[in-house]
Design a protein around this motif. Structure first.
Motif, PDB file in Angstrom:
ATOM      1  N   GLY A 279       0.784  -1.228   0.000  1.00 33.67           N
ATOM      2  CA  GLY A 279       0.000   0.000   0.000  1.00 33.67           C
ATOM      3  C   GLY A 279       0.814   1.274   0.000  1.00 33.67           C
ATOM      4  N   ILE A 280       2.136   1.151   0.015  1.00 30.37           N
ATOM      5  CA  ILE A 280       3.006   2.331   0.052  1.00 30.37           C
ATOM      6  C   ILE A 280       3.744   2.463  -1.281  1.00 30.37           C
ATOM      7  CG2 ILE A 280       4.950   3.447   1.196  1.00 30.37           C
ATOM      8  CD1 ILE A 280       2.442   3.292   2.898  1.00 30.37           C
ATOM      9  N   ARG A 281       3.745   3.670  -1.804  1.00 32.96           N
ATOM     10  CA  ARG A 281       4.531   3.936  -3.009  1.00 32.96           C
ATOM     11  C   ARG A 281       5.453   5.110  -2.746  1.00 32.96           C
ATOM     12  NH1 ARG A 281       4.875   6.604  -7.932  1.00 32.96           N
ATOM     13  NH2 ARG A 281       3.155   8.033  -7.495  1.00 32.96           N
ATOM     14  N   CYS A 282       6.696   4.966  -3.159  1.00 35.83           N
ATOM     15  CA  CYS A 282       7.700   5.999  -2.932  1.00 35.83           C
ATOM     16  C   CYS A 282       8.337   6.437  -4.242  1.00 35.83           C
ATOM     17  CB  CYS A 282       8.790   5.504  -1.976  1.00 35.83           C
ATOM     18  SG  CYS A 282       8.234   5.141  -0.313  1.00 35.83           S
ATOM     19  N   GLU A 283       8.996   7.566  -4.163  1.00 36.34           N
ATOM     20  CA  GLU A 283       9.777   8.070  -5.288  1.00 36.34           C
ATOM     21  C   GLU A 283      11.114   8.567  -4.759  1.00 36.34           C
ATOM     22  OE1 GLU A 283       7.555  11.128  -7.222  1.00 36.34           O
ATOM     23  OE2 GLU A 283       6.070   9.758  -8.098  1.00 36.34           O
ATOM     24  N   GLU A 284      12.122   8.517  -5.626  1.00 37.92           N
ATOM     25  CA  GLU A 284      13.423   9.075  -5.267  1.00 37.92           C
ATOM     26  C   GLU A 284      13.295  10.591  -5.202  1.00 37.92           C
ATOM     27  OE1 GLU A 284      16.274   7.671  -4.527  1.00 37.92           O
ATOM     28  OE2 GLU A 284      15.839   5.559  -4.933  1.00 37.92           O
ATOM     29  N   VAL A 285      13.614  11.137  -4.038  1.00 33.96           N
ATOM     30  CA  VAL A 285      13.430  12.567  -3.812  1.00 33.96           C
ATOM     31  C   VAL A 285      14.711  13.145  -3.215  1.00 33.96           C
ATOM     32  CG1 VAL A 285      12.092  14.315  -2.558  1.00 33.96           C
ATOM     33  CG2 VAL A 285      10.948  12.285  -3.457  1.00 33.96           C
ATOM     34  N   THR A 286      15.023  14.353  -3.576  1.00 24.25           N
ATOM     35  CA  THR A 286      16.172  15.050  -3.005  1.00 24.25           C
ATOM     36  C   THR A 286      15.742  15.763  -1.731  1.00 24.25           C
ATOM     37  OG1 THR A 286      17.168  15.384  -5.188  1.00 24.25           O
ATOM     38  CG2 THR A 286      17.921  16.816  -3.404  1.00 24.25           C
ATOM     39  N   ILE A 287      16.420  15.458  -0.627  1.00 21.50           N
ATOM     40  CA  ILE A 287      16.093  16.060   0.666  1.00 21.50           C
ATOM     41  C   ILE A 287      17.364  16.593   1.301  1.00 21.50           C
ATOM     42  CG2 ILE A 287      14.133  14.518   1.046  1.00 21.50           C
ATOM     43  CD1 ILE A 287      15.944  12.901   2.944  1.00 21.50           C
ATOM     44  N   PRO A 288      17.257  17.480   2.290  1.00 22.65           N
ATOM     45  CA  PRO A 288      18.449  17.947   3.011  1.00 22.65           C
ATOM     46  C   PRO A 288      19.148  16.775   3.678  1.00 22.65           C
ATOM     47  CG  PRO A 288      16.594  19.402   3.449  1.00 22.65           C
ATOM     48  CD  PRO A 288      16.043  18.215   2.705  1.00 22.65           C
ATOM     49  N   SER A 289      20.445  16.750   3.629  1.00 22.30           N
ATOM     50  CA  SER A 289      21.214  15.629   4.183  1.00 22.30           C
ATOM     51  C   SER A 289      21.458  15.773   5.678  1.00 22.30           C
ATOM     52  CB  SER A 289      22.559  15.509   3.455  1.00 22.30           C
ATOM     53  OG  SER A 289      23.311  16.708   3.610  1.00 22.30           O
ATOM     54  N   ILE A 290      20.905  16.780   6.307  1.00 20.01           N
ATOM     55  CA  ILE A 290      21.114  17.008   7.730  1.00 20.01           C
ATOM     56  C   ILE A 290      20.637  15.790   8.520  1.00 20.01           C
ATOM     57  CG2 ILE A 290      18.889  18.214   7.902  1.00 20.01           C
ATOM     58  CD1 ILE A 290      20.148  19.885  10.142  1.00 20.01           C
ATOM     59  N   SER A 291      21.506  15.310   9.403  1.00 19.60           N
ATOM     60  CA  SER A 291      21.206  14.098  10.169  1.00 19.60           C
ATOM     61  C   SER A 291      20.310  14.425  11.359  1.00 19.60           C
ATOM     62  CB  SER A 291      22.500  13.458  10.670  1.00 19.60           C
ATOM     63  OG  SER A 291      23.112  14.288  11.655  1.00 19.60           O
ATOM     64  N   LEU A 292      19.816  13.350  11.987  1.00 17.88           N
ATOM     65  CA  LEU A 292      18.978  13.541  13.164  1.00 17.88           C
ATOM     66  C   LEU A 292      19.757  14.240  14.264  1.00 17.88           C
ATOM     67  CD1 LEU A 292      16.368  13.005  14.742  1.00 17.88           C
ATOM     68  CD2 LEU A 292      17.281  10.761  15.360  1.00 17.88           C
ATOM     69  N   ALA A 293      21.013  13.839  14.482  1.00 20.21           N
ATOM     70  CA  ALA A 293      21.825  14.465  15.524  1.00 20.21           C
ATOM     71  C   ALA A 293      22.044  15.944  15.243  1.00 20.21           C
ATOM     72  CB  ALA A 293      23.159  13.734  15.650  1.00 20.21           C
ATOM     73  N   GLU A 294      22.276  16.291  13.977  1.00 19.94           N
ATOM     74  CA  GLU A 294      22.477  17.698  13.616  1.00 19.94           C
ATOM     75  C   GLU A 294      21.191  18.493  13.759  1.00 19.94           C
ATOM     76  OE1 GLU A 294      25.990  17.076  10.241  1.00 19.94           O
ATOM     77  OE2 GLU A 294      23.881  17.006   9.678  1.00 19.94           O
ATOM     78  N   ALA A 295      20.065  17.869  13.455  1.00 16.55           N
ATOM     79  CA  ALA A 295      18.779  18.565  13.566  1.00 16.55           C
ATOM     80  C   ALA A 295      18.467  18.932  15.004  1.00 16.55           C
ATOM     81  CB  ALA A 295      17.660  17.695  12.993  1.00 16.55           C
ATOM     82  N   LEU A 296      18.961  18.149  15.963  1.00 18.97           N
ATOM     83  CA  LEU A 296      18.705  18.456  17.366  1.00 18.97           C
ATOM     84  C   LEU A 296      19.403  19.730  17.812  1.00 18.97           C
ATOM     85  CD1 LEU A 296      18.987  14.939  19.078  1.00 18.97           C
ATOM     86  CD2 LEU A 296      17.012  15.998  18.006  1.00 18.97           C
ATOM     87  N   GLN A 297      20.524  20.046  17.166  1.00 14.40           N
ATOM     88  CA  GLN A 297      21.287  21.221  17.573  1.00 14.40           C
ATOM     89  C   GLN A 297      20.544  22.521  17.274  1.00 14.40           C
ATOM     90  OE1 GLN A 297      24.121  20.895  19.261  1.00 14.40           O
ATOM     91  NE2 GLN A 297      24.033  18.654  19.049  1.00 14.40           N
ATOM     92  N   ASN A 298      19.839  22.563  16.147  1.00  9.49           N
ATOM     93  CA  ASN A 298      19.096  23.763  15.759  1.00  9.49           C
ATOM     94  C   ASN A 298      17.706  23.366  15.266  1.00  9.49           C
ATOM     95  OD1 ASN A 298      21.263  25.951  15.958  1.00  9.49           O
ATOM     96  ND2 ASN A 298      22.247  24.492  14.564  1.00  9.49           N
ATOM     97  N   PRO A 299      16.833  22.964  16.186  1.00 12.05           N
ATOM     98  CA  PRO A 299      15.510  22.469  15.767  1.00 12.05           C
ATOM     99  C   PRO A 299      14.664  23.524  15.071  1.00 12.05           C
ATOM    100  CG  PRO A 299      15.602  22.771  18.152  1.00 12.05           C
ATOM    101  CD  PRO A 299      16.998  22.929  17.647  1.00 12.05           C
ATOM    102  N   ASP A 300      14.921  24.798  15.364  1.00 17.14           N
ATOM    103  CA  ASP A 300      14.120  25.859  14.745  1.00 17.14           C
ATOM    104  C   ASP A 300      14.596  26.206  13.339  1.00 17.14           C
ATOM    105  OD1 ASP A 300      12.589  26.070  17.043  1.00 17.14           O
ATOM    106  OD2 ASP A 300      13.875  27.600  17.925  1.00 17.14           O
ATOM    107  N   ASP A 301      15.764  25.688  12.960  1.00 15.63           N
ATOM    108  CA  ASP A 301      16.340  26.022  11.657  1.00 15.63           C
ATOM    109  C   ASP A 301      16.456  24.811  10.744  1.00 15.63           C
ATOM    110  OD1 ASP A 301      16.696  28.695  12.441  1.00 15.63           O
ATOM    111  OD2 ASP A 301      18.603  28.219  13.410  1.00 15.63           O
ATOM    112  N   LEU A 302      15.628  23.795  10.971  1.00 13.48           N
ATOM    113  CA  LEU A 302      15.667  22.636  10.089  1.00 13.48           C
ATOM    114  C   LEU A 302      15.239  23.055   8.684  1.00 13.48           C
ATOM    115  CD1 LEU A 302      16.058  19.533   9.938  1.00 13.48           C
ATOM    116  CD2 LEU A 302      13.582  19.332  10.256  1.00 13.48           C
ATOM    117  N   PRO A 303      16.095  22.875   7.697  1.00 16.59           N
ATOM    118  CA  PRO A 303      15.744  23.328   6.344  1.00 16.59           C
ATOM    119  C   PRO A 303      14.599  22.533   5.762  1.00 16.59           C
ATOM    120  CG  PRO A 303      17.788  22.051   6.317  1.00 16.59           C
ATOM    121  CD  PRO A 303      17.442  22.261   7.754  1.00 16.59           C
ATOM    122  N   ARG A 304      13.773  23.195   4.980  1.00 16.43           N
ATOM    123  CA  ARG A 304      12.678  22.528   4.299  1.00 16.43           C
ATOM    124  C   ARG A 304      13.233  21.648   3.177  1.00 16.43           C
ATOM    125  NH1 ARG A 304       7.622  23.923   4.857  1.00 16.43           N
ATOM    126  NH2 ARG A 304       7.173  23.409   2.684  1.00 16.43           N
TER     127      ARG A 304
END
Length: 525
Positions: A279-304
């Motif tokens: 029931g799930i379909r995905c596509e190859e998508v380009t996303i920010p490479s910021i890791s979970l650990a890096e996202a914790l450092q600046n949660p308000d500045d997570l890039p879209r």
């Protein structure tokens, strides 16, 4: 004389009868010989008694000494009670704080018992480190979390990130779910625990990864570290968008009773990419490479995901969820509304309850929302009006959904099908619907809609099907309807409407209405 003097006299008389063998009371510095005469003994004893009585009176006035053996017993008993109470209080407080600390580390987290294999969890810690513990996420006045103490374990990082990005609520990770019944963890807790404790890479894939890493690592320490990482599917170094996607899909599974789905046994397979679930379909998508650990450092500045100014990576991201007629139950969680690339959500003909989440407006890429034939309640979420890319909206056959058609529906300029039959809608048609110029199918039958049919219906020139039957519409049928050249099906029966000329809709293949011929006689529509 009082009880002390009576007691003294008894002692003196007894001494006289025993021929002076018993010594009498005397001053502190004197000794009464057993050979003294009775008169001398009485004189000495009476003097001693007088002094004792005087001393006793002074002690009683001062209130500092017990008067007899009975009072000494009372004093000793009272002291024992005080000591016992103090000791009991100390022991009780000690157990309270010990249990409280234990609960903070175990029972409130909902974690399964930690084993040797679970200690690392992708953080790079060796087996000598302590078990996974509850992340330190303190409430904050602004966003409900604290950025002063970041978690270092994978479980805490997942929690922190989901709360900071408004994906999950803080309360969903605390044991107040299920009306305070801590024995029933929330879907969010279960999803977190599954990611940490159960989502392991299969051994055959892990062995391949270990061989590749061992060939590139030059020390045993690095090999051990890579072996630890290979056991868990995701870790703090995984892109934050990917972690959020897998977590949200697991929450969706648990919130809608995935164990009872027709295809539920094929979901949440450890190490299996979520894009390969039924029931799930995905596509190859380009996303920010910021890791979970890096996202914790600046949660308000997570890039879209659309931000082109940061480093990117390519990942398979969910674009469709199609699980119709699959025995889904429960409620839709808020986490389901956090898939930024989702284009189609098809969950029709299930037993899903509750209201449609208000944050559905986050699905800005959504093109098809198909939730008909369920048990939804409440009103149509106003946030649906902000889904500018929506082409098909189907919420019909949810008889407990009511209220008015929101004005925001008119903002869906790309909408081609608006399917809201067999609900409990009331009121009239909002004038904003005249902006739905691309609309091809409008189905509002079997509701409680009232009022006259507006003239602007004739402006919907792409309309092919119009079904307004089974409502409370009244008045005349607008002549503008006859100018809809693409109209092929018109259903107006079971209303309080006037008649229409039989010749006005000659091109309409299906016509159900009150019709009349040019001479005033009725005709078959």
């Amino acid at each position: 004389m009082d009880r002390n003097n009576d007691f003294s006299r008894t002692r003196v008389d007894s001494g006289s009868e025993e021929d002076g063998k018993q010594g009498a009371f005397a001053d502190d510095d004197s000794i009464v010989s057993s050979n003294v005469t009775n008169d001398e003994a009485q004189t000495l004893t009476r003097g001693g008694l007088d002094r004792m009585e005087s001393d006793s009176d002074e002690n009683k006035k001062a209130g500092i000494m017990p008067r007899d053996r009975r009072e000494w017993c009372i004093v000793i008993f009272a002291l024992l009670l005080i000591v016992g109470a103090a000791a009991g209080t100390g022991v009780g407080l000690g157990f309270y704080f010990m249990n409280k600390g234990s609960n903070n580390n175990t029972s409130n987290t909902g974690y399964p018992p930690t084993t040797k294999d679970d200690k690392d969890n992708g953080t790079g810690n060796d087996d000598s480190k302590s078990d996974v513990s509850e992340p330190e996420i303190a409430p904050d006045a602004d966003d409900g979390i604290s950025t002063t103490s970041l978690p270092t374990d994978f479980a805490g990082s997942v929690e922190y990130h989901m709360i900071a990005q408004d994906i999950s609520e803080l309360a969903s990770f605390v044991d107040i779910a299920d009306n305070g019944n801590s024995t029933a963890p929330s879907p969010q807790q279960r999803a977190r625990d599954w990611l940490v404790f159960n989502d392991k890479i299969p051994e055959n894939l892990a062995d391949e990864q270990d061989e590749q890493k061992q060939s590139t690592n030059g020390t045993d320490d690095l090999v051990t570290y890579s072996n630890n990482l290979s056991s868990i599917y995701l870790d703090v170094n995984t892109p934050a968008y990917r972690v959020a996607q897998r977590f949200a899909l697991a929450v969706f599974y648990f919130a809608t009773k995935g164990e009872k789905w027709d295809a539920g046994s094929q979901w949440l397979q450890p190490g299996l990419n979520e894009c390969d679930y039924p029931g799930i379909r995905c596509e190859e998508v380009t996303i920010p490479s910021i890791s979970l650990a890096e996202a914790l450092q600046n949660p308000d500045d997570l890039p879209r995901h659309s931000d082109g100014t940061v480093d990117t990576t390519t990942e398979r991201m969910i674009v469709e969820i199609n699980l119709p007629e699959s025995n889904l139950g429960g409620k839709l969680p808020n986490e389901l509304m956090t898939f930024p690339f989702l284009k189609r959500l098809g969950l029709w003909s299930n037993q899903i309850e509750g209201q449609i989440p208000v944050n559905i407006a986050r699905l800005q890429n959504l093109e098809s929302l198909l939730l008909d034939d369920n048990n939804f309640t409440g009103e149509i979420a106003a946030g649906i009006g902000s889904l500018k890319n929506l082409k098909m909206l189907s919420l019909g056959f949810n008889p407990n959904m009511g209220g008015k058609i929101p004005n925001g529906i008119g903002n869906l300029s790309n909408l081609q099908a608006l399917l809201l039959p067999n609900m409990s809608l009331r009121g009239g048609l909002p004038s904003s619907m005249r902006n739905l110029e691309k609309l091809e199918s409008l189905e509002l039958q079997s509701n409680d809609l009232r009022g006259g049919l507006p003239e602007w219906l004739g402006f919907l020139t792409n309309l092919e099907k119009l079904d307004l039957s089974g409502n409370g519409f009244n008045g005349e049928i607008p002549e503008a309807l006859s100018k809809l050249s693409n109209l092929r099906e018109l259903e107006l029966q079971d209303n309080d409407l006037g008649t229409i000329p039989c010749s006005a809709f000659e091109k309409v293949a299906i016509l159900s209405a009150n019709c009349k011929s040019s001479d005033g006689t009725s005709c078959d529509c």
